[in-house]
Enzyme design. Structure first.
Site, PDB file in Angstrom:
ATOM      1  N   CYS A 113       0.886  -1.278  -0.049  1.00 39.28           N
ATOM      2  CA  CYS A 113       0.000  -0.017  -0.017  1.00 39.28           C
ATOM      3  C   CYS A 113       0.921   1.110   0.136  1.00 39.28           C
ATOM      4  O   CYS A 113       1.500   1.550  -1.087  1.00 39.28           O
ATOM      5  CB  CYS A 113      -1.024   0.002   1.060  1.00 39.28           C
ATOM      6  SG  CYS A 113      -2.365   1.074   0.850  1.00 39.28           S
ATOM      7  N   HIS A 221      -3.557  -5.321   0.517  1.00 34.77           N
ATOM      8  CA  HIS A 221      -2.982  -5.582   1.954  1.00 34.77           C
ATOM      9  C   HIS A 221      -2.963  -7.136   2.007  1.00 34.77           C
ATOM     10  O   HIS A 221      -3.859  -7.537   2.553  1.00 34.77           O
ATOM     11  CB  HIS A 221      -3.984  -4.704   2.854  1.00 34.77           C
ATOM     12  CG  HIS A 221      -3.645  -3.481   3.040  1.00 34.77           C
ATOM     13  ND1 HIS A 221      -2.713  -2.857   3.987  1.00 34.77           N
ATOM     14  CD2 HIS A 221      -4.006  -2.700   2.360  1.00 34.77           C
ATOM     15  CE1 HIS A 221      -2.657  -1.501   3.809  1.00 34.77           C
ATOM     16  NE2 HIS A 221      -3.583  -1.195   2.871  1.00 34.77           N
ATOM     17  N   GLU A 223      -1.106  -8.731   4.118  1.00 35.67           N
ATOM     18  CA  GLU A 223      -0.983  -9.209   5.499  1.00 35.67           C
ATOM     19  C   GLU A 223      -2.254  -9.507   6.201  1.00 35.67           C
ATOM     20  O   GLU A 223      -2.111 -10.361   7.359  1.00 35.67           O
ATOM     21  CB  GLU A 223      -0.310  -7.939   6.245  1.00 35.67           C
ATOM     22  CG  GLU A 223      -1.268  -6.795   6.610  1.00 35.67           C
ATOM     23  CD  GLU A 223      -1.488  -5.725   5.553  1.00 35.67           C
ATOM     24  OE1 GLU A 223      -1.852  -4.459   6.134  1.00 35.67           O
ATOM     25  OE2 GLU A 223      -0.965  -5.956   4.305  1.00 35.67           O
TER      26      GLU A 223
END
Length: 259
Positions: A113, A221, A223
């Site tokens: 990001c 994202h 994660e």
């Protein structure tokens, strides 16, 4: 050997609107520790406390995280406007030269990001302040309401270059991703290659051409639920392998110097 160290770029926050902190999302540490199998180390990204040269020696790789503040447009030669949002000049001062150093050295980094945008700016590229204001573009921002699961839910396809770096890592030419960003790439930095696009043409996956190390970066994202997501898991695993390889080469060189 001990697990290699991944420096996780932290963000500055005011806790309870009063107490200054450096913080990082636990999902970043979880992905680095449990999917990349590396030791996560949170970095206070501020030149008052750390120097790029120190970080390059202490860490084997870097996770360039997302964050609410944006890269200051002065870093790519444009004036700040209200559309550019909040800034973190201290983080800019660390991450931009860090990206350049890692790209030159072959030291692995994985951009997410804001980190994705930092890579482009560090190498001379520019950004749009607000993607949703461009003709034909969709709103890529985080939904304002709902649970974390709803905010990080998969929202659009990313089409990858056939036979490209991301295609090889992920084993698919199209993947589903979340989307939680306002800004995006306008012009490309030197040797930055777009390897994946959203349906509206927004760049979503990049790498640095001819760099000797791992330079993959994504606008989404990964994660979130990295251990289970079929797109996130191979990305963090590939990053982990690159970090291990860097650490092993450094250890071999150290032992050779001592011999």
């Amino acid at each position: 050997m001990a697990r290699p160290v991944v420096g996780i770029i932290g963000n500055s926050y005011l806790m309870n609107d009063q107490y200054p902190t450096h913080a990082g999302g636990t999902m970043n540490s979880d992905a680095v520790s449990n999917v990349s199998d590396c030791l996560p180390l949170l970095i206070p990204a501020d030149p008052r406390y750390v120097a790029v040269e120190e970080l390059l020696e202490v860490c084997d790789g870097f996770l360039l995280t997302g964050g609410r503040p944006n890269v200051h447009p002065e870093e790519y030669g444009e004036p700040a406007t209200e559309a550019h949002g909040e800034f973190d000049r201290a983080r800019d001062a660390i991450t931009l030269p860090l990206v350049r150093a890692c790209a030159d050295r072959g030291q692995p980094f994985f951009g997410i990001c804001r980190g994705f945008q930092e890579v482009n700016v560090a190498l001379g590229g520019t950004l749009y302040p607000e993607i949703r204001d461009l003709p034909g573009r969709q709103n890529h921002r985080m939904p304002p309401d709902g649970s974390l699961e709803e905010k990080f839910a998969l929202r659009h396809v990313v089409t990858l270059t056939e036979g490209g770096v991301f295609h090889r890592v992920l084993g698919a030419a199209e993947v589903m991703t979340n989307t939680l960003h306002g800004q995006g790439i306008k012009t490309l930095g030197e040797n930055v290659v777009i390897d994946g696009h959203a349906p509206d043409g927004t760049p979503e996956a990049i790498y640095v051409k001819d760099a000797p190390g791992f330079t993959l970066s994504v606008q989404w994202h990964p994660e979130w639920d990295a251990a289970n997501d079929p797109v996130s898991r191979p990305l963090f695993q590939a990053f982990g392998r690159a970090v291990y390889a860097w650490a092993e080469r450094n250890e071999a060189a150290r032992l050779q110097r001592m011999a």
